[in-house]
Design a protein around this motif. Structure first.
Motif, PDB file in Angstrom:
ATOM      1  N   PHE A  75     -20.011   6.396  -0.765  1.00  0.00           N
ATOM      2  CA  PHE A  75     -18.952   6.944  -1.280  1.00  0.00           C
ATOM      3  C   PHE A  75     -19.069   7.245  -3.182  1.00  0.00           C
ATOM      4  CE2 PHE A  75     -15.489   6.459   1.967  1.00  0.00           C
ATOM      5  CZ  PHE A  75     -16.543   5.801   2.803  1.00  0.00           C
TER       6      PHE A  75
ATOM      7  N   ASP B 262       0.876  -1.228  -0.007  1.00  0.00           N
ATOM      8  CA  ASP B 262      -0.070   0.033  -0.027  1.00  0.00           C
ATOM      9  C   ASP B 262       0.824   1.400   0.009  1.00  0.00           C
ATOM     10  OD1 ASP B 262      -2.264  -1.590  -0.211  1.00  0.00           O
ATOM     11  OD2 ASP B 262      -3.033  -1.011   1.793  1.00  0.00           O
TER      12      ASP B 262
ATOM     13  N   GLY C 151      -6.231   2.781   2.434  1.00  0.00           N
ATOM     14  CA  GLY C 151      -7.176   2.552   1.295  1.00  0.00           C
ATOM     15  C   GLY C 151      -7.687   3.877   0.700  1.00  0.00           C
ATOM     16  N   LEU C 152      -8.143   4.585   1.740  1.00  0.00           N
ATOM     17  CA  LEU C 152      -9.030   5.753   1.083  1.00  0.00           C
ATOM     18  C   LEU C 152      -8.084   6.734   0.785  1.00  0.00           C
ATOM     19  CD1 LEU C 152     -12.024   5.952   3.644  1.00  0.00           C
ATOM     20  CD2 LEU C 152     -12.012   5.395   1.273  1.00  0.00           C
ATOM     21  N   ALA C 153      -6.755   6.889   1.329  1.00  0.00           N
ATOM     22  CA  ALA C 153      -5.845   7.934   0.995  1.00  0.00           C
ATOM     23  C   ALA C 153      -5.536   7.614  -0.460  1.00  0.00           C
ATOM     24  CB  ALA C 153      -4.763   7.742   1.873  1.00  0.00           C
TER      25      ALA C 153
ATOM     26  N   ASN D  17     -11.254  -0.907  -3.415  1.00  0.00           N
ATOM     27  CA  ASN D  17     -10.846  -0.158  -2.071  1.00  0.00           C
ATOM     28  C   ASN D  17     -12.355  -0.081  -1.431  1.00  0.00           C
ATOM     29  OD1 ASN D  17      -8.567   0.118  -0.423  1.00  0.00           O
ATOM     30  ND2 ASN D  17      -7.792   1.034  -2.479  1.00  0.00           N
TER      31      ASN D  17
ATOM     32  N   ASP E 242     -23.649   1.316   1.123  1.00  0.00           N
ATOM     33  CA  ASP E 242     -24.010   0.291   2.234  1.00  0.00           C
ATOM     34  C   ASP E 242     -25.032   0.527   3.081  1.00  0.00           C
ATOM     35  OD1 ASP E 242     -22.634   1.237   4.612  1.00  0.00           O
ATOM     36  OD2 ASP E 242     -20.896   1.237   3.605  1.00  0.00           O
TER      37      ASP E 242
ATOM     38  N   TYR F 258      -5.594   7.141   8.937  1.00  0.00           N
ATOM     39  CA  TYR F 258      -6.740   7.512   9.846  1.00  0.00           C
ATOM     40  C   TYR F 258      -8.012   6.393   9.771  1.00  0.00           C
ATOM     41  CZ  TYR F 258     -10.447  10.279  12.046  1.00  0.00           C
ATOM     42  OH  TYR F 258     -11.066  10.751  12.775  1.00  0.00           O
TER      43      TYR F 258
ATOM     44  N   ILE G 244     -20.976   6.400   9.494  1.00  0.00           N
ATOM     45  CA  ILE G 244     -19.827   6.971  10.040  1.00  0.00           C
ATOM     46  C   ILE G 244     -20.083   8.335  10.608  1.00  0.00           C
ATOM     47  CG2 ILE G 244     -17.426   8.031   9.529  1.00  0.00           C
ATOM     48  CD1 ILE G 244     -17.687   6.285   6.872  1.00  0.00           C
TER      49      ILE G 244
HETATM   50  N1  LIG Z   1     -18.517   2.015   4.302  1.00  0.00           N
HETATM   51  C1  LIG Z   1     -17.871   2.182   5.367  1.00  0.00           C
HETATM   52  N2  LIG Z   1     -18.471   2.133   6.438  1.00  0.00           N
HETATM   53  C2  LIG Z   1     -17.982   2.655   7.935  1.00  0.00           C
HETATM   54  N3  LIG Z   1     -16.877   2.924   7.674  1.00  0.00           N
HETATM   55  C3  LIG Z   1     -15.971   3.106   6.831  1.00  0.00           C
HETATM   56  C4  LIG Z   1     -16.516   2.807   5.536  1.00  0.00           C
HETATM   57  N4  LIG Z   1     -15.376   2.947   4.705  1.00  0.00           N
HETATM   58  C5  LIG Z   1     -14.273   3.321   5.513  1.00  0.00           C
HETATM   59  N5  LIG Z   1     -14.801   3.475   6.838  1.00  0.00           N
HETATM   60  C6  LIG Z   1     -13.902   3.853   7.837  1.00  0.00           C
HETATM   61  O1  LIG Z   1     -12.572   4.505   7.360  1.00  0.00           O
HETATM   62  C7  LIG Z   1     -11.588   4.015   7.777  1.00  0.00           C
HETATM   63  C8  LIG Z   1     -10.428   4.260   6.766  1.00  0.00           C
HETATM   64  O2  LIG Z   1     -10.682   3.517   5.627  1.00  0.00           O
HETATM   65  P1  LIG Z   1      -9.666   3.057   4.753  1.00  0.00           P
HETATM   66  O3  LIG Z   1     -10.081   2.255   3.511  1.00  0.00           O
HETATM   67  O4  LIG Z   1      -8.477   4.241   4.312  1.00  0.00           O
HETATM   68  O5  LIG Z   1      -8.626   2.233   5.636  1.00  0.00           O
HETATM   69  P2  LIG Z   1      -8.775   0.612   6.167  1.00  0.00           P
HETATM   70  O6  LIG Z   1      -9.779  -0.084   5.575  1.00  0.00           O
HETATM   71  O7  LIG Z   1      -9.021   0.645   7.746  1.00  0.00           O
HETATM   72  O8  LIG Z   1      -7.553   0.115   5.572  1.00  0.00           O
HETATM   73  P3  LIG Z   1      -7.226  -0.548   4.263  1.00  0.00           P
HETATM   74  O9  LIG Z   1      -7.996  -0.089   3.117  1.00  0.00           O
HETATM   75  O10 LIG Z   1      -5.923  -0.021   3.805  1.00  0.00           O
HETATM   76  O11 LIG Z   1      -7.026  -2.057   3.955  1.00  0.00           O
HETATM   77  C9  LIG Z   1     -11.800   2.484   8.082  1.00  0.00           C
HETATM   78  O12 LIG Z   1     -10.846   2.168   9.015  1.00  0.00           O
HETATM   79  C10 LIG Z   1     -13.346   2.779   8.539  1.00  0.00           C
HETATM   80  O13 LIG Z   1     -13.135   2.900   9.848  1.00  0.00           O
END
Ligand SMILES: Nc1ncnc2c1ncn2[C@@H]1O[C@H](COP(=O)(O)OP(=O)(O)OP(=O)(O)O)[C@@H](O)[C@H]1O
Ligand SMILES: [Mg+2]
Length: 361
Positions: A350, A183, A323-325, A250, A289, A307, A294
């Motif tokens: 999203f 990543d 992931g979101l970054a 992602n 979803d 974060y 959140i």
């Molecule tokens: N659809 C969603 N519903 C609720 N919370 C979400 C959702 N998508 C993201 N999040 C929150 O946003 C945070 C950041 O998401 P991100 O994709 O950046 O990281 P991650 O999923 O924890 O790790 P990675 O994507 O690197 O595996 C998540 O840890 C989660 O708390």
């Protein structure tokens, strides 16, 4: 020409905010950059201390103007350099300040140059935080693995069942480190080429169908019903296919991981005739979803590196918080937008908005 005029001509050629004072420390000139820095106030014909009320800077000006009476700070070559946090235009600015003698031809006086270092210092701080975060994220699984290696060498040496269990955990931790490093590499690659628009072409509905097919087993495992809209047929947009796959993978993975409890995943594609933010026609892909959603306070920070709303839970699910970054940087590179709507208890949406053609912005 009088001294203030000549001083002001001199300062105008300098790109850094700069002031000049006469022998009595009254301001006689200020360049445009200084006027901008100090908020456009009238800077001339005032005691210098009313412009820049910082003891060390005032002492430096005194020292340069009259080194005999003010030997501190030393200004052997007629120049004093210092770093200070000053107040300008109502905000704190970390600045490198250089106080120097005015050229003799312009009379007794001094120039004060103020180089705003705030942005550079902030960037440096972010870099340090990032390195600290990465180290921490790598250290946690490493520490666990070292612990298990010790246990396998010692107490669990002849315990076949414990050995299998520990090896499983070690495999999981190693996989997590591997994912983190991938990543990070992916993020740095995307950031490096963010200024360069993707040159390729993507069939958006086809790409979405492909991503959904790969995610199908995960959706089934999460007990989620997938509903799609508008993803049949073919629609070509400018884009980098691999990166867009990464974006939707992602987002769908997140929807299943964090929003799967709602038992629903919606993926829709629609055309927007005129998207004001992109000043033109666009395509919007929405991943929705019905999970727990959140809290509003987290939304602005969600795309920051590392974060996570609930770090424990994300980590338990193998997440790194990158992931979101990565999604955000890829969408930026496509000159698109990422919109996040979420209501606690009702789920999240999203939306990735991509320009229809490469001609704009
Ligand atoms: N659809 C969603 N519903 C609720 N919370 C979400 C959702 N998508 C993201 N999040 C929150 O946003 C945070 C950041 O998401 P991100 O994709 O950046 O990281 P991650 O999923 O924890 O790790 P990675 O994507 O690197 O595996 C998540 O840890 C989660 O708390
Ligand atoms: Mg994620």
């Amino acid at each position: 020409m009088d001294a203030p005029r000549r001083a002001s001509d001199l300062l105008e050629g300098v790109p850094v905010p700069m002031l000049a004072v006469d022998g009595r420390a009254r301001t006689i000139a200020a360049n445009r950059a200084a006027v901008a820095l100090f908020g456009g106030a009238d800077l001339l014909n005032r005691p210098f201390v009313t412009v820049l009320r910082h003891p060390a800077v005032v002492a430096a000006v005194d020292g340069v103007l009259d080194p005999d009476r003010h030997p501190e700070p030393a200004s052997a070559d007629g120049v004093v350099r210092l770093h200070a946090v000053i107040l300008a235009d109502g905000r704190d600015i970390a600045a490198d300040i250089t106080v120097a003698r005015l050229p003799l031809a312009l009379g007794r006086g001094a120039t004060i140059a103020v180089l705003d270092r705030s942005e550079a210092e902030e960037a440096e701080q972010m870099r340090r935080d990032f390195v600290a975060n990465v180290s921490h994220e790598l250290k946690t699984p490493l520490t666990a693995m070292i612990g298990f290696i010790e246990t396998l060498r010692g107490p669990a040496r002849d315990d076949a069942r414990a050995r299998d269990r520990f090896l499983d955990i070690m495999e999981r931790e190693a996989a997590r480190m591997n994912r983190l490093v991938s990543d990070l590499l992916s993020l740095s690659r995307v950031q490096a080429e963010e200024r360069r628009r993707p040159g390729g072409q993507v069939d958006l509905p086809l790409l979405l169908r492909g991503v959904l097919a790969t995610m199908d087993p995960a959706a089934t495992a999460a007990g989620v019903v997938v509903e799609t809209q508008g993803i049949m047929g073919s629609q070509i947009v400018p884009g980098d296919p691999d990166q867009l796959v990464q974006v939707f993978q992602n987002l769908i993975e997140n929807a299943l991981k964090y929003g799967g409890s709602g038992g629903y995943l919606g993926v829709s594609l629609r055309r927007i005739d005129h998207e004001p933010l992109l000043r033109g026609p666009a395509w919007a892909v929405e991943i929705r979803d019905r999970g727990e959603g959140i809290e509003g306070m987290h939304l602005p920070r969600l795309t920051e590196r590392f974060y996570r709303v609930d770090a424990h839970r994300s980590r338990a699910q193998g997440g790194t918080g990158l992931g979101l970054a990565i999604v955000k940087h890829i969408v930026n590179r496509h000159r698109g937008r990422l919109r996040i709507d979420s209501t606690r208890g009702q789920g999240s949406a999203f939306t990735v908005i991509l320009p229809e053609s490469a001609s704009r912005g």
